[in-house]
Design a protein around this motif. Structure first.
Motif, PDB file in Angstrom:
ATOM      1  N   LYS A 105      53.990  52.458 103.537  1.00 37.59           N
ATOM      2  CA  LYS A 105      52.944  51.888 102.684  1.00 37.59           C
ATOM      3  C   LYS A 105      53.348  51.908 101.217  1.00 37.59           C
ATOM      4  N   ARG A 106      54.227  52.831 100.851  1.00 37.02           N
ATOM      5  CA  ARG A 106      54.725  52.918  99.476  1.00 37.02           C
ATOM      6  C   ARG A 106      55.903  51.972  99.225  1.00 37.02           C
ATOM      7  N   GLY A 107      56.308  51.226 100.250  1.00 38.55           N
ATOM      8  CA  GLY A 107      57.385  50.265 100.093  1.00 38.55           C
ATOM      9  C   GLY A 107      58.774  50.824 100.326  1.00 38.55           C
ATOM     10  N   GLN A 108      58.868  52.041 100.852  1.00 39.17           N
ATOM     11  CA  GLN A 108      60.178  52.637 101.122  1.00 39.17           C
ATOM     12  C   GLN A 108      60.716  52.084 102.436  1.00 39.17           C
ATOM     13  N   PHE A 109      61.953  51.609 102.419  1.00 40.19           N
ATOM     14  CA  PHE A 109      62.603  51.049 103.588  1.00 40.19           C
ATOM     15  C   PHE A 109      63.285  52.163 104.377  1.00 40.19           C
TER      16      PHE A 109
END
Length: 74
Positions: free
Chosen positions: A30-34
């Motif tokens: 959700k924080r955009g970490q891949f």
């Protein structure tokens, strides 16, 4: 995760019981970490130490980012 060895040539992790956890999919938090996900239902199903490793889950999932030290050094 620290007990699992990363193999760069095959893009897999090997557990202490010498079971292979292959790369399965990508995931974005959700924080955009891949994240890359590594797991194997088959390898974990009959593992003698599975309860210690994965608890009540069906499989042990290893996640790693592109900057994870385990993905850069064996």
């Amino acid at each position: 995760k620290k007990y699992f060895a990363y193999n760069e040539a095959t893009d897999t992790f090997t557990c202490p019981q010498r079971k292979i956890l292959p790369y399965k999919s990508d995931y974005t938090t959700k924080r955009g970490q891949f994240l890359k996900m590594y797991y194997s239902f088959k390898a974990c199903h009959h593992c003698p130490v599975g309860q210690q490793c994965k608890g009540n889950a069906e499989k042990r999932v290893i996640t790693a980012t592109a900057f994870d030290p385990s993905l850069t050094d064996e």
